[in-house]
Write an enzyme that holds these catalytic residues in place. Structure first.
Site, short mmCIF file in Angstrom:
data_model
loop_
_atom_site.label_atom_id
_atom_site.label_comp_id
_atom_site.label_asym_id
_atom_site.label_seq_id
_atom_site.Cartn_x
_atom_site.Cartn_y
_atom_site.Cartn_z
N VAL A 1 -3.47 3.07 -2.91
CA VAL A 1 -4.09 3.74 -1.77
C VAL A 1 -5.15 4.74 -2.22
CG1 VAL A 1 -3.62 5.37 0.11
CG2 VAL A 1 -2.20 3.36 -0.18
N THR B 1 2.63 7.73 3.11
CA THR B 1 3.53 7.47 4.25
C THR B 1 4.71 8.43 4.15
OG1 THR B 1 2.90 5.15 4.16
CG2 THR B 1 4.92 5.68 5.38
N GLU C 1 -2.29 5.46 6.15
CA GLU C 1 -3.16 4.38 5.68
C GLU C 1 -2.55 3.02 6.02
OE1 GLU C 1 -6.30 4.37 4.47
OE2 GLU C 1 -5.90 2.25 4.75
N LEU D 1 -4.10 -0.05 4.92
CA LEU D 1 -4.66 -1.15 4.12
C LEU D 1 -3.56 -2.07 3.60
CD1 LEU D 1 -4.01 -0.55 0.90
CD2 LEU D 1 -5.89 1.04 1.13
N PHE E 1 2.31 -13.06 10.88
CA PHE E 1 3.62 -12.53 10.47
C PHE E 1 4.79 -13.31 11.05
CE2 PHE E 1 0.99 -9.31 8.85
CZ PHE E 1 1.70 -8.71 7.83
N GLY F 1 9.95 -17.69 5.39
CA GLY F 1 9.78 -17.59 3.94
C GLY F 1 10.96 -16.90 3.30
N CYS G 1 5.80 -1.24 0.47
CA CYS G 1 5.82 -0.51 1.75
C CYS G 1 6.93 -0.94 2.70
CB CYS G 1 4.46 -0.64 2.42
SG CYS G 1 3.19 0.22 1.49
N LYS H 1 3.10 -10.90 -2.93
CA LYS H 1 2.23 -11.69 -2.05
C LYS H 1 0.97 -12.01 -2.84
CE LYS H 1 -0.24 -7.93 0.26
NZ LYS H 1 -0.64 -7.38 1.54
N1 LIG Z 1 0.41 0.25 -1.54
C1 LIG Z 1 0.14 0.01 -0.28
O1 LIG Z 1 -0.18 -1.11 0.12
C2 LIG Z 1 0.18 1.12 0.74
C3 LIG Z 1 -0.42 0.94 2.00
C4 LIG Z 1 -0.38 1.97 2.92
C5 LIG Z 1 0.27 3.16 2.61
N2 LIG Z 1 0.87 3.31 1.39
C6 LIG Z 1 1.50 4.59 1.08
O2 LIG Z 1 0.60 5.36 0.31
C7 LIG Z 1 1.31 6.15 -0.68
C8 LIG Z 1 0.84 5.80 -2.08
O3 LIG Z 1 1.16 4.45 -2.33
P1 LIG Z 1 0.60 3.66 -3.61
O4 LIG Z 1 1.08 2.26 -3.49
O5 LIG Z 1 -0.86 3.95 -3.74
O6 LIG Z 1 1.40 4.42 -4.77
P2 LIG Z 1 1.31 4.21 -6.36
O7 LIG Z 1 2.69 4.36 -6.85
O8 LIG Z 1 0.53 2.97 -6.65
O9 LIG Z 1 0.43 5.44 -6.86
C9 LIG Z 1 0.81 6.78 -6.76
C10 LIG Z 1 0.03 7.59 -7.79
O10 LIG Z 1 0.28 8.97 -7.60
C11 LIG Z 1 0.30 9.61 -8.87
N3 LIG Z 1 0.95 10.92 -8.78
C12 LIG Z 1 2.26 11.23 -8.61
N4 LIG Z 1 2.43 12.57 -8.57
C13 LIG Z 1 1.20 13.13 -8.69
C14 LIG Z 1 0.72 14.46 -8.71
N5 LIG Z 1 1.54 15.51 -8.58
N6 LIG Z 1 -0.60 14.67 -8.87
C15 LIG Z 1 -1.45 13.63 -9.02
N7 LIG Z 1 -1.05 12.34 -9.01
C16 LIG Z 1 0.25 12.09 -8.84
C17 LIG Z 1 1.02 8.61 -9.75
O11 LIG Z 1 0.79 8.84 -11.12
C18 LIG Z 1 0.42 7.28 -9.25
O12 LIG Z 1 -0.75 6.95 -9.99
C19 LIG Z 1 2.79 5.85 -0.43
O13 LIG Z 1 3.30 6.82 0.45
C20 LIG Z 1 2.77 4.49 0.25
O14 LIG Z 1 3.88 4.27 1.07
C21 LIG Z 1 0.82 2.32 0.44
#
Ligand SMILES: NC(=O)c1ccc[n+]([C@@H]2O[C@H](COP(=O)([O-])OP(=O)(O)OC[C@H]3O[C@@H](n4cnc5c(N)ncnc54)[C@H](O)[C@@H]3O)[C@@H](O)[C@H]2O)c1
Length: 440
Positions: free
Chosen positions: A11, A121, A154, A156, A255, A259, A266, A327
């Site tokens: 994200v 989230t 978010e 995405l 959706f 499957g 998420c 996926k």
């Molecule tokens: N992945 C998705 O498809 C998606 C979609 C929508 C929302 N979200 C939400 O967005 C959020 C992030 O998801 P993601 O998949 O990008 O997570 P991720 O695990 O891929 O990345 C999180 C990043 O945060 C960093 N981090 C942790 N603590 C930190 C700090 N104190 N300072 C700086 N960096 C720090 C980690 O090192 C890591 O690089 C979650 O809450 C998730 O539920 C994810």
């Protein structure tokens, strides 16, 4: 605008890069030193279509910068996005430790007005907690600066993240502060050119919107999987039923593919977190509990079909796996059905030959690290050599029209277990395959 994005995962990195693409000056911050060192050199740690070229381009024109030091960069920004992980805690609730750590650092270092936007989230009420943590730090420092805490969940999708961010269905902004609404409207205007997609609401409703959206989609998946399981019992074909119900515009086609269950970073954790939020508020949420229960069982449906065909003891059997990622379009294996199916087959004595276009490194270095019974190959056909059956677990495009004669000649026996119903229309049984799918 000068923007800071904290957390450079799926994200954070996508959001920061897309903001920079629109001409903003963005600094992405992460505590992972290796990740930041690599990003500074243009090495992108995740696979996401189109991301690498945008990162390289915006590093080149100095719109996109990287840092591990929040205190150095904080006061150069007008808006800071928190996009760190909120993994599932032991009791199923979202673990807020990373979000609150960032809030603490903001409070320790802020020295001018700042809009703090939560993109992670998070459970309902988190904006108030973030506000409290920042205010506590300001009180300790005996200083006062105005700041707003806004919710901007978010939506995405991994695998299509750039497109989703660039052309969002909606941008949800939760706040009652007009100053923050104006600033964020300006920031998001280039992403919402063709339609009014900017929706403002109170902060708690914005936080809840994200959980409601993901749980609705997970519900559609579990509903269809349950229908598929009933179809198998009564001799109906879930795929024909899917087409039959999808044609109703109130239901729609998205959706409702039967499957082997939903996975990813998420849906599983957000469904669980919403169950916990409901429980904490003395509500049992029976429907949402069932969505999770159905999914947990569904992840192993393909393994059960393998056992029904080859027996409980799979010693000496070799299975080719096509697809490890949860996926297509991503290297993400978090909660991937493939992980659970592979573990189940290995537990019963089988060996695995796996191929995935992008997720092999994730599997080998992390999710299935040290598992000796699995070997990885660099082509889908290689995985079939000497295997007793093919299991198709991720619907990557390159698996859509394979050479079935080649598959037959390489497999020891022409058996396909299709966890994604990719070949439903191809009448593989008539082409000499033993073809097992979900919902038929
Ligand atoms: N992945 C998705 O498809 C998606 C979609 C929508 C929302 N979200 C939400 O967005 C959020 C992030 O998801 P993601 O998949 O990008 O997570 P991720 O695990 O891929 O990345 C999180 C990043 O945060 C960093 N981090 C942790 N603590 C930190 C700090 N104190 N300072 C700086 N960096 C720090 C980690 O090192 C890591 O690089 C979650 O809450 C998730 O539920 C994810």
């Amino acid at each position: 605008m000068k923007i800071l994005v904290v957390g450079t995962g799926y994200v954070g990195l996508v959001s920061g890069t897309c903001f920079s693409e629109m001409g903003n000056t963005v600094t992405c911050v992460d505590i992972d030193q290796d990740k930041i060192n690599n990003l500074k050199k243009g090495i992108v740690p995740i696979y996401e279509p189109g991301l690498e070229s945008l990162v390289l381009k915006n590093i080149e024109n100095s719109n996109l910068n990287f840092s591990t030091n929040l205190s150095d960069v904080l006061n150069k920004a007008e808006i800071i996005f928190i996009a760190v992980g909120t993994p599932m805690g032991e009791d199923g609730s979202a673990d807020l430790k990373y979000v609150l750590e960032v809030a603490k650092s903001i409070g320790e270092n802020i020295n001018k007005r700042l809009i703090v936007v939560n993109k992670s989230t998070v459970p309902i009420g988190t904006a108030d907690k973030v506000k409290e943590v920042i205010q506590n730090e300001l009180d300790k420092r005996e200083v006062s600066f105005p700041f707003d805490v806004v919710s901007n969940p978010e939506f995405l999708k991994e695998g299509a993240a750039i497109n989703d961010f660039m052309k969002p269905d909606r941008v949800i902004i939760g706040t009652d502060c007009d100053f923050a609404i104006d600033k964020l409207k300006q920031l998001y205007a280039p992403f919402c050119m063709s339609h009014e997609r900017f929706i403002t609401m109170d902060v708690r409703s914005a936080e809840m919107t994200k959980y409601a959206a993901n749980t609705m989609l997970a519900t559609k998946i579990s509903f269809m999987n349950e229908i598929a399981n009933i179809c198998e019992k009564v001799g109906a074909d879930a795929n024909q039923v899917r087409i039959g119900i999808g044609s109703d515009s109130r239901i729609g086609y998205s959706f409702i593919y039967p499957g082997c269950g939903y996975g990813g970073s998420c849906f599983p954790k957000d469904v669980r977190a919403l169950i916990k939020i409901a429980e904490d508020n003395h509500y049992k949420a029976p429907l949402i509990n069932s969505v999770e229960e159905v999914n947990n069982v569904q992840k192993l449906v393909i393994a059960k079909k393998v056992v029904a065909k080859f027996g409980e003891d799979l010693t000496g059997k070799i299975f080719a796996i096509w697809g490890l990622a949860f996926k297509p379009g991503t290297d993400d294996m978090r909660e991937a059905p493939a992980f659970y199916i592979i573990k189940e087959l290995i537990k019963r004595g089988a060996k695995i030959q796996a191929y995935d276009p992008k997720a092999i490194k994730e599997a080998r270095d992390f999710y299935l690290k040290g598992v000796k019974e699995i070997s990885y190959v660099n082509s889908k056909y290689k995985a079939l050599e000497n295997a007793d059956a093919l299991l198709l677990l991720t619907e990557w495009k390159e698996f859509r029209s394979p050479d079935f004669e080649e598959i037959k000649s390489l497999l020891k026996t022409p058996v396909i277990f299709d966890g994604r119903n990719q070949y439903t229309m191809l009448r593989l049984n008539e082409k000499g395959f033993d073809y097992y799918q979900i919902g038929k």
